[in-house]
Design an enzyme around this catalytic site. Structure first.
Site, PDB file in Angstrom:
ATOM      1  N   ASP A 160     -94.944 -15.063  38.303  1.00 20.35           N
ATOM      2  CA  ASP A 160     -95.904 -14.209  37.608  1.00 20.35           C
ATOM      3  C   ASP A 160     -96.457 -14.909  36.367  1.00 20.35           C
ATOM      4  OD1 ASP A 160     -95.240 -11.986  39.410  1.00 20.35           O
ATOM      5  OD2 ASP A 160     -93.344 -11.970  38.321  1.00 20.35           O
ATOM      6  N   HIS A 188     -90.233  -7.759  38.405  1.00 20.50           N
ATOM      7  CA  HIS A 188     -91.140  -8.530  39.262  1.00 20.50           C
ATOM      8  C   HIS A 188     -91.682  -7.568  40.317  1.00 20.50           C
ATOM      9  CE1 HIS A 188     -92.909 -11.631  41.708  1.00 20.50           C
ATOM     10  NE2 HIS A 188     -92.124 -11.331  42.724  1.00 20.50           N
TER      11      HIS A 188
END
Length: 331
Positions: A160, A188
Protein backbone atom coordinates in the site's frame (compact mmCIF):
# COMPACT_ATOMS: atom_id res chain seq x y z
CA UNK A 1 34.85 -17.27 6.36
CA UNK A 2 31.48 -17.10 4.53
CA UNK A 3 28.40 -16.34 6.59
CA UNK A 4 26.37 -19.31 7.79
CA UNK A 5 23.23 -19.96 5.73
CA UNK A 6 20.02 -18.40 7.00
CA UNK A 7 16.90 -20.55 6.78
CA UNK A 8 13.95 -18.75 5.14
CA UNK A 9 10.50 -20.33 5.07
CA UNK A 10 7.96 -19.42 2.39
CA UNK A 11 4.44 -20.82 2.63
CA UNK A 12 2.24 -21.17 -0.42
CA UNK A 13 5.54 -21.47 -2.25
CA UNK A 14 4.11 -22.73 -5.55
CA UNK A 15 1.50 -19.99 -5.72
CA UNK A 16 1.66 -16.82 -7.76
CA UNK A 17 3.30 -14.64 -5.11
CA UNK A 18 5.59 -17.43 -3.94
CA UNK A 19 6.79 -18.03 -7.49
CA UNK A 20 7.63 -14.33 -7.90
CA UNK A 21 9.33 -14.23 -4.50
CA UNK A 22 11.57 -17.27 -4.34
CA UNK A 23 14.02 -16.36 -7.08
CA UNK A 24 14.58 -12.92 -5.58
CA UNK A 25 15.29 -14.43 -2.16
CA UNK A 26 17.70 -16.95 -3.69
CA UNK A 27 19.51 -14.18 -5.58
CA UNK A 28 20.29 -12.30 -2.37
CA UNK A 29 17.75 -9.48 -2.60
CA UNK A 30 16.10 -10.35 0.74
CA UNK A 31 19.07 -10.74 3.10
CA UNK A 32 21.97 -9.33 1.11
CA UNK A 33 24.68 -10.46 -1.26
CA UNK A 34 26.85 -11.94 1.52
CA UNK A 35 24.20 -14.17 3.14
CA UNK A 36 23.59 -17.70 1.86
CA UNK A 37 20.04 -18.98 2.29
CA UNK A 38 18.32 -22.31 2.75
CA UNK A 39 14.79 -22.15 1.35
CA UNK A 40 12.17 -24.11 3.27
CA UNK A 41 9.12 -24.28 1.01
CA UNK A 42 5.70 -25.23 2.34
CA UNK A 43 2.75 -26.28 0.20
CA UNK A 44 -0.42 -28.26 0.60
CA UNK A 45 -0.20 -31.85 -0.64
CA UNK A 46 -2.13 -31.26 -3.91
CA UNK A 47 0.38 -28.55 -4.91
CA UNK A 48 3.53 -30.56 -4.22
CA UNK A 49 3.92 -31.56 -7.88
CA UNK A 50 3.86 -27.91 -8.92
CA UNK A 51 6.35 -27.10 -6.16
CA UNK A 52 8.64 -29.81 -7.53
CA UNK A 53 8.76 -27.87 -10.79
CA UNK A 54 9.57 -24.64 -8.95
CA UNK A 55 12.45 -26.39 -7.17
CA UNK A 56 13.75 -27.58 -10.55
CA UNK A 57 13.77 -23.99 -11.79
CA UNK A 58 15.56 -22.78 -8.67
CA UNK A 59 18.19 -25.47 -9.23
CA UNK A 60 18.53 -24.46 -12.86
CA UNK A 61 19.28 -20.84 -11.91
CA UNK A 62 22.48 -21.97 -10.12
CA UNK A 63 22.23 -19.22 -7.53
CA UNK A 64 25.57 -19.02 -5.67
CA UNK A 65 23.79 -17.99 -2.45
CA UNK A 66 21.25 -20.84 -2.48
CA UNK A 67 22.68 -23.29 0.05
CA UNK A 68 19.77 -25.72 0.04
CA UNK A 69 16.07 -26.31 -0.59
CA UNK A 70 13.59 -28.23 1.54
CA UNK A 71 10.19 -28.68 -0.14
CA UNK A 72 7.53 -30.09 2.15
CA UNK A 73 3.89 -30.24 3.16
CA UNK A 74 4.86 -30.85 6.80
CA UNK A 75 4.63 -27.82 9.10
CA UNK A 76 7.34 -29.03 11.48
CA UNK A 77 9.80 -29.56 8.64
CA UNK A 78 8.91 -26.26 6.98
CA UNK A 79 9.70 -24.16 10.05
CA UNK A 80 12.71 -26.04 11.40
CA UNK A 81 15.53 -23.61 12.20
CA UNK A 82 13.90 -20.81 10.21
CA UNK A 83 14.98 -17.24 10.95
CA UNK A 84 12.58 -15.54 8.54
CA UNK A 85 9.11 -16.99 7.92
CA UNK A 86 7.16 -15.42 5.07
CA UNK A 87 3.57 -16.60 5.40
CA UNK A 88 2.20 -16.11 1.90
CA UNK A 89 -0.33 -18.91 1.51
CA UNK A 90 -3.91 -18.07 2.52
CA UNK A 91 -7.47 -18.51 1.33
CA UNK A 92 -8.85 -15.48 -0.54
CA UNK A 93 -12.42 -14.34 -0.11
CA UNK A 94 -14.73 -16.01 -2.60
CA UNK A 95 -18.14 -14.95 -3.89
CA UNK A 96 -20.75 -15.20 -1.16
CA UNK A 97 -18.18 -15.64 1.62
CA UNK A 98 -18.82 -13.59 4.75
CA UNK A 99 -15.95 -12.04 6.71
CA UNK A 100 -16.43 -14.55 9.53
CA UNK A 101 -16.18 -17.43 7.06
CA UNK A 102 -12.97 -16.00 5.63
CA UNK A 103 -11.42 -15.56 9.07
CA UNK A 104 -12.49 -19.05 10.11
CA UNK A 105 -10.92 -20.83 7.15
CA UNK A 106 -7.72 -18.81 7.43
CA UNK A 107 -7.63 -19.50 11.14
CA UNK A 108 -7.31 -23.15 10.22
CA UNK A 109 -4.11 -22.21 8.38
CA UNK A 110 -2.48 -19.62 10.61
CA UNK A 111 -3.22 -21.11 14.04
CA UNK A 112 -1.24 -24.31 13.38
CA UNK A 113 1.45 -22.35 11.55
CA UNK A 114 1.94 -20.14 14.60
CA UNK A 115 2.20 -23.22 16.80
CA UNK A 116 4.72 -24.82 14.43
CA UNK A 117 6.84 -21.67 14.38
CA UNK A 118 6.97 -21.60 18.18
CA UNK A 119 7.91 -25.27 18.25
CA UNK A 120 10.51 -25.44 15.49
CA UNK A 121 11.89 -22.05 14.43
CA UNK A 122 15.26 -20.54 15.30
CA UNK A 123 15.52 -18.39 18.41
CA UNK A 124 15.87 -15.25 16.27
CA UNK A 125 12.83 -15.96 14.09
CA UNK A 126 10.89 -13.09 12.55
CA UNK A 127 7.58 -13.54 10.76
CA UNK A 128 6.03 -11.54 7.92
CA UNK A 129 2.43 -12.36 7.03
CA UNK A 130 1.54 -11.60 3.43
CA UNK A 131 -1.56 -13.77 2.98
CA UNK A 132 -4.80 -11.82 3.40
CA UNK A 133 -6.49 -10.73 5.57
CA UNK A 134 -2.89 -10.30 6.66
CA UNK A 135 -3.33 -8.18 9.82
CA UNK A 136 -5.69 -10.61 11.48
CA UNK A 137 -3.99 -13.71 10.06
CA UNK A 138 -0.83 -12.40 11.72
CA UNK A 139 -2.73 -11.81 14.96
CA UNK A 140 -3.94 -15.43 14.90
CA UNK A 141 -0.47 -16.85 14.29
CA UNK A 142 1.10 -14.55 16.88
CA UNK A 143 -1.43 -15.38 19.58
CA UNK A 144 -0.77 -19.07 19.03
CA UNK A 145 2.98 -18.65 19.43
CA UNK A 146 3.36 -16.82 22.76
CA UNK A 147 6.92 -18.12 23.01
CA UNK A 148 7.93 -15.80 20.15
CA UNK A 149 8.18 -12.12 21.21
CA UNK A 150 5.35 -9.97 19.87
CA UNK A 151 7.78 -7.53 18.25
CA UNK A 152 8.92 -10.30 15.85
CA UNK A 153 5.56 -10.43 14.05
CA UNK A 154 4.75 -8.27 11.03
CA UNK A 155 1.88 -7.97 8.55
CA UNK A 156 2.48 -6.43 5.15
CA UNK A 157 1.26 -2.92 4.41
CA UNK A 158 4.31 -2.00 2.32
CA UNK A 159 2.45 -2.75 -0.92
CA UNK A 160 0.00 0.00 0.00
CA UNK A 161 2.87 2.38 0.77
CA UNK A 162 4.46 1.64 -2.61
CA UNK A 163 1.15 2.20 -4.36
CA UNK A 164 0.58 5.47 -2.53
CA UNK A 165 4.08 6.77 -3.24
CA UNK A 166 3.59 6.15 -6.94
CA UNK A 167 0.29 8.02 -7.00
CA UNK A 168 1.81 11.03 -5.23
CA UNK A 169 4.89 11.00 -7.46
CA UNK A 170 2.79 10.92 -10.61
CA UNK A 171 0.58 13.75 -9.40
CA UNK A 172 3.61 15.87 -8.48
CA UNK A 173 5.60 14.93 -11.57
CA UNK A 174 8.58 13.65 -9.58
CA UNK A 175 10.39 10.38 -8.97
CA UNK A 176 9.03 7.97 -6.37
CA UNK A 177 12.43 8.34 -4.70
CA UNK A 178 11.40 11.90 -3.80
CA UNK A 179 8.43 10.72 -1.70
CA UNK A 180 9.20 9.91 1.95
CA UNK A 181 7.50 9.15 5.26
CA UNK A 182 4.32 7.89 3.61
CA UNK A 183 2.63 5.89 6.36
CA UNK A 184 -0.17 3.37 5.96
CA UNK A 185 -2.28 3.32 9.11
CA UNK A 186 -4.41 0.41 10.22
CA UNK A 187 -5.63 -2.53 8.20
CA UNK A 188 -4.47 -3.81 4.82
CA UNK A 189 -7.99 -3.45 3.49
CA UNK A 190 -10.28 -0.89 1.94
CA UNK A 191 -10.28 1.01 5.26
CA UNK A 192 -6.53 1.65 5.35
CA UNK A 193 -5.41 5.27 5.60
CA UNK A 194 -2.49 6.41 3.41
CA UNK A 195 -1.28 9.42 5.39
CA UNK A 196 -0.42 12.09 2.84
CA UNK A 197 -0.37 14.91 5.40
CA UNK A 198 2.72 13.61 7.21
CA UNK A 199 4.58 12.64 4.05
CA UNK A 200 7.09 14.72 2.14
CA UNK A 201 8.00 15.26 -1.51
CA UNK A 202 11.60 16.33 -2.16
CA UNK A 203 11.85 17.36 1.48
CA UNK A 204 8.74 19.56 1.47
CA UNK A 205 5.36 18.71 3.01
CA UNK A 206 3.26 16.92 0.42
CA UNK A 207 0.38 19.32 0.99
CA UNK A 208 2.64 22.20 -0.10
CA UNK A 209 3.65 20.41 -3.30
CA UNK A 210 0.19 19.03 -4.11
CA UNK A 211 -2.39 21.66 -3.20
CA UNK A 212 -5.38 19.76 -4.65
CA UNK A 213 -6.93 18.86 -1.30
CA UNK A 214 -10.00 17.30 -2.92
CA UNK A 215 -7.78 14.87 -4.82
CA UNK A 216 -5.68 14.03 -1.76
CA UNK A 217 -8.74 13.35 0.40
CA UNK A 218 -10.65 11.64 -2.42
CA UNK A 219 -9.22 9.93 -5.49
CA UNK A 220 -5.76 9.45 -4.00
CA UNK A 221 -7.05 7.49 -1.02
CA UNK A 222 -9.64 5.45 -2.92
CA UNK A 223 -7.12 4.57 -5.65
CA UNK A 224 -4.72 3.16 -3.07
CA UNK A 225 -7.47 1.39 -1.13
CA UNK A 226 -8.96 -0.25 -4.21
CA UNK A 227 -5.82 -0.87 -6.23
CA UNK A 228 -5.83 -4.60 -5.64
CA UNK A 229 -9.37 -4.94 -6.95
CA UNK A 230 -8.51 -2.79 -9.97
CA UNK A 231 -5.60 -5.09 -10.84
CA UNK A 232 -7.80 -8.17 -10.57
CA UNK A 233 -10.32 -6.55 -12.90
CA UNK A 234 -7.60 -5.59 -15.39
CA UNK A 235 -5.53 -8.79 -15.54
CA UNK A 236 -7.95 -11.37 -14.22
CA UNK A 237 -5.51 -12.30 -11.46
CA UNK A 238 -4.41 -10.73 -8.21
CA UNK A 239 -1.28 -8.61 -7.83
CA UNK A 240 1.53 -11.12 -7.46
CA UNK A 241 4.72 -9.44 -8.66
CA UNK A 242 4.07 -6.20 -6.77
CA UNK A 243 3.12 -8.13 -3.63
CA UNK A 244 6.32 -10.18 -3.80
CA UNK A 245 8.30 -6.98 -4.34
CA UNK A 246 6.66 -5.41 -1.29
CA UNK A 247 7.53 -8.45 0.82
CA UNK A 248 11.19 -8.01 -0.16
CA UNK A 249 10.94 -4.28 0.59
CA UNK A 250 9.43 -4.99 4.01
CA UNK A 251 12.20 -7.30 5.15
CA UNK A 252 14.92 -5.03 3.78
CA UNK A 253 13.23 -2.07 5.48
CA UNK A 254 13.21 -3.89 8.82
CA UNK A 255 16.79 -5.12 8.73
CA UNK A 256 18.45 -1.92 7.47
CA UNK A 257 18.64 1.48 9.16
CA UNK A 258 15.83 3.84 8.19
CA UNK A 259 17.03 7.06 6.58
CA UNK A 260 16.49 10.30 8.55
CA UNK A 261 13.16 11.90 7.71
CA UNK A 262 11.70 8.63 6.47
CA UNK A 263 9.80 5.61 7.77
CA UNK A 264 8.63 2.22 6.54
CA UNK A 265 5.06 0.97 6.63
CA UNK A 266 4.35 -2.33 8.35
CA UNK A 267 1.68 -3.66 10.69
CA UNK A 268 3.05 -4.53 14.13
CA UNK A 269 1.61 -5.52 17.49
CA UNK A 270 0.27 -2.29 18.96
CA UNK A 271 1.55 -1.21 22.34
CA UNK A 272 -0.98 1.60 22.48
CA UNK A 273 0.84 4.04 20.21
CA UNK A 274 -1.33 6.90 18.97
CA UNK A 275 -4.18 5.60 21.14
CA UNK A 276 -4.62 2.32 19.27
CA UNK A 277 -5.92 -0.66 21.28
CA UNK A 278 -3.06 -2.77 22.57
CA UNK A 279 -2.51 -6.10 20.85
CA UNK A 280 -4.00 -5.24 17.46
CA UNK A 281 -1.77 -5.99 14.47
CA UNK A 282 -1.90 -2.39 13.33
CA UNK A 283 -0.24 -0.54 10.45
CA UNK A 284 2.17 2.17 11.63
CA UNK A 285 5.15 4.14 10.32
CA UNK A 286 8.20 2.28 11.61
CA UNK A 287 11.82 3.32 12.07
CA UNK A 288 14.42 0.53 12.05
CA UNK A 289 17.80 0.83 13.77
CA UNK A 290 19.69 -1.46 11.40
CA UNK A 291 20.47 -3.95 14.18
CA UNK A 292 17.19 -5.84 14.23
CA UNK A 293 15.30 -3.35 16.38
CA UNK A 294 12.49 -1.03 15.41
CA UNK A 295 10.11 1.50 16.92
CA UNK A 296 6.93 3.29 15.90
CA UNK A 297 7.69 6.77 14.62
CA UNK A 298 6.43 9.12 17.31
CA UNK A 299 5.36 12.75 17.24
CA UNK A 300 3.14 12.81 14.16
CA UNK A 301 -0.06 14.85 14.32
CA UNK A 302 -3.39 14.19 12.65
CA UNK A 303 -6.21 16.54 11.75
CA UNK A 304 -9.86 15.59 12.16
CA UNK A 305 -10.02 14.07 8.68
CA UNK A 306 -7.09 11.76 9.44
CA UNK A 307 -8.38 10.91 12.90
CA UNK A 308 -11.71 9.88 11.41
CA UNK A 309 -10.03 7.62 8.84
CA UNK A 310 -7.77 6.02 11.44
CA UNK A 311 -10.78 5.45 13.71
CA UNK A 312 -12.60 3.60 10.92
CA UNK A 313 -9.71 1.23 10.20
CA UNK A 314 -9.21 0.69 13.94
CA UNK A 315 -12.86 -0.22 14.31
CA UNK A 316 -12.54 -2.78 11.52
CA UNK A 317 -9.51 -4.42 13.11
CA UNK A 318 -11.20 -4.54 16.52
CA UNK A 319 -14.18 -6.21 14.86
CA UNK A 320 -11.96 -8.80 13.20
CA UNK A 321 -10.26 -9.54 16.51
CA UNK A 322 -13.63 -10.05 18.18
CA UNK A 323 -14.64 -12.37 15.33
CA UNK A 324 -11.59 -14.61 15.72
CA UNK A 325 -12.00 -14.60 19.48
CA UNK A 326 -15.53 -15.81 18.98
CA UNK A 327 -14.18 -18.59 16.76
CA UNK A 328 -11.76 -19.65 19.49
CA UNK A 329 -8.71 -18.82 17.37
CA UNK A 330 -7.22 -16.35 19.87
CA UNK A 331 -7.71 -15.74 23.57
Amino acid sequence: MPNAPVHVTVTGAAGQIGYQLLFRIASGQLLGADTPVVLRLLEIEPAMKALEGVVMELDDCAFPLLAGIEATSDLDVAFTNTSWALLVGSIPRKAGMERGDLLSVNGGIFKPQGQAIAKNAASDVRVLVVGNPCNTNCLIARENAPEVPADRWFAMTRLDENRAKTQLAKKAGVSVADVAQLAIWGNHSATQFPDFSNSTIAGKPTTEVITDTAWLEGDFITTVQKRGAAIIEARGLSSAASAANAAIDTVVGLRTKTAPGDSVSVAVASRGEYGTPEGLQFGFPIVADGEGGWSVLEGLSHDEFAKDRIAKTTEELVGEREDVRGLGLVS
